[in-house]
Design a protein around this motif. Structure first.
Motif, PDB file in Angstrom:
ATOM      1  N   GLU A 165      73.291 -63.474  20.312  1.00 27.07           N
ATOM      2  CA  GLU A 165      73.616 -62.205  19.651  1.00 27.07           C
ATOM      3  C   GLU A 165      72.342 -61.438  19.389  1.00 27.07           C
ATOM      4  N   LEU A 166      72.428 -60.119  19.415  1.00 32.21           N
ATOM      5  CA  LEU A 166      71.264 -59.308  19.080  1.00 32.21           C
ATOM      6  C   LEU A 166      71.202 -59.168  17.567  1.00 32.21           C
ATOM      7  N   ILE A 167      69.994 -59.206  17.035  1.00 38.15           N
ATOM      8  CA  ILE A 167      69.830 -59.043  15.586  1.00 38.15           C
ATOM      9  C   ILE A 167      69.166 -57.689  15.335  1.00 38.15           C
ATOM     10  N   GLU A 168      69.689 -56.950  14.383  1.00 36.99           N
ATOM     11  CA  GLU A 168      69.050 -55.675  14.039  1.00 36.99           C
ATOM     12  C   GLU A 168      68.408 -55.791  12.667  1.00 36.99           C
ATOM     13  N   PRO A 169      67.070 -55.907  12.629  1.00 37.66           N
ATOM     14  CA  PRO A 169      66.406 -56.036  11.334  1.00 37.66           C
ATOM     15  C   PRO A 169      66.630 -54.778  10.485  1.00 37.66           C
ATOM     16  N   GLN A 170      66.922 -55.001   9.213  1.00 39.30           N
ATOM     17  CA  GLN A 170      67.144 -53.852   8.318  1.00 39.30           C
ATOM     18  C   GLN A 170      65.900 -53.641   7.475  1.00 39.30           C
ATOM     19  N   GLY A 171      64.829 -53.285   8.088  1.00 43.89           N
ATOM     20  CA  GLY A 171      63.590 -53.086   7.335  1.00 43.89           C
ATOM     21  C   GLY A 171      62.453 -53.315   8.296  1.00 43.89           C
ATOM     22  N   ASP A 172      61.235 -53.041   7.843  1.00 44.71           N
ATOM     23  CA  ASP A 172      60.078 -53.228   8.723  1.00 44.71           C
ATOM     24  C   ASP A 172      59.382 -54.547   8.381  1.00 44.71           C
ATOM     25  N   PHE A 173      59.083 -55.302   9.405  1.00 43.23           N
ATOM     26  CA  PHE A 173      58.376 -56.583   9.229  1.00 43.23           C
ATOM     27  C   PHE A 173      57.108 -56.527  10.073  1.00 43.23           C
ATOM     28  N   HIS A 174      55.967 -56.822   9.451  1.00 44.29           N
ATOM     29  CA  HIS A 174      54.695 -56.734  10.173  1.00 44.29           C
ATOM     30  C   HIS A 174      54.161 -58.145  10.424  1.00 44.29           C
TER      31      HIS A 174
END
Ligand code: MEV
Length: 312
Positions: A165-174
């Motif tokens: 499954e594709l995951i859509e991150p809800q925020g920015d991760f560096h």
């Protein structure tokens, strides 16, 4: 003569490596900062390979690269092209043997360039099947997560033979990726965990399941923009990977240093026992500072990259 080009980015395992070989889920990230490129052109005679690791006829490619030979032959057969009259040039900025999926990226780039050369559309299922021919030779019993991630533009949730499954991150991760400088042997690392599982099934199974649970929680963290939770999970996963015997002093040194310099979490990525670490920075500015510090600390290469929430 026309040259048909195919390329492929590399990959990072965020969490769940090794456990994914034994049926647990893992999360992996496309890593676009390094890539492999294959250029196929007509050249009369036998098939020739032109790369930094090997130059010469495909027929006499060294055993260690046998997977590529099998992949090229199967792809030509699939495309109903003759097994001759080609030169395949390979270029890659992916350091090999560092857990970044270099072998899978090279295979995907080759398959794509051969399809383009034949004027055929490249369907995902076919790329995966043909690139996996090479992976099976390179890694023995791969879960398939590497090729899957290399052909994806988004993070993926992967469970062998079950779900992708594709995951859509809800925020920015560096994130920071740092190369320990030591070559990793994924095949050997995978075999060593399988051996441990055979000799102490209950103890090792518990660890693999624990990694699976952490992967589930990491998905929640990505999907709820919980950086601190994700960082803690990366640290916890590193503890289990160490207990499975796949971390080494070079990786531990970089991981400890990244944590000391404020990383929210850090762990090895990929097969381990050499290769790279992945660390979660606090924000964009911290990720720049941390990259610089890791470079000064002696990491062979450092990349800073971000996962961003997709615009609606
Ligand atoms: C390699 O990127 C990840 C491993 O879990 C092996 C595999 O899944 O094939 C170590």
């Amino acid at each position: 003569a026309q040259t048909a080009v195919g390329s492929a980015h590399s990959k990072l395992i965020l969490i769940g490596e090794h456990a994914v070989v034994h049926g647990e889920p893992a999360i992996s990230l496309p890593f676009p900062l390094v890539e492999a490129k294959a250029m196929t052109a007509y050249a009369p005679g036998s098939i020739q390979i032109d790369s930094t690791f090997y130059q010469g006829p495909l027929a006499t490619i060294p055993d260690s690269l046998y997977g590529l030979k099998a992949c090229i032959e199967d792809t030509l057969e699939h495309l109903e092209l003759p097994q001759r009259d080609l030169v395949i040039r390979l270029e890659s900025t992916i350091p090999p043997g560092k857990g970044l999926g270099s072998s899978a990226s090279v295979a995907v780039a080759i398959v794509r360039s051969l399809f383009t050369y034949a004027g055929e559309d490249c369907r995902m299922q076919e790329i995966l099947r043909l690139a996996d021919v090479s992976e099976k030779h390179a890694h023995g019993a791969p879960s398939g997560i590497d090729t899957m991630t290399i052909t994806s533009g988004l993070p993926i949730w992967y469970q062998k033979d079950e779900t992708m499954e594709l995951i859509e991150p809800q925020g920015d991760f560096h994130f920071i990726v740092a190369d320990s400088g030591r070559m990793a042997d994924t095949r050997q690392a995978v075999e060593s965990v399988t051996e441990r599982l055979k000799s102490a099934p209950r103890r090792i199974q518990t660890k693999l399941e624990h990694l699976g649970d952490m992967t589930r929680r990491a998905r929640t963290a990505l999907e709820s923009a919980s950086k601190h939770m994700l960082g803690q999970l990366l640290d916890e996963a590193q503890g289990e990977l160490e207990a499975l015997g796949v971390s080494d002093s070079g990786l531990n040194r970089l991981i400890d240093y990244a944590r000391q310099e404020g990383a929210l979490g850090a762990k090895l990525t990929g097969g381990g026992n050499g290769g790279c670490v992945i660390a979660l920075a606090q924000n964009e500015m911290h990720s720049r500072q941390l990259s610089e510090k890791l470079r000064q600390f002696g990491a062979q290469a450092v990349w800073a990259f971000s996962l961003k929430k997709q615009p609606d």
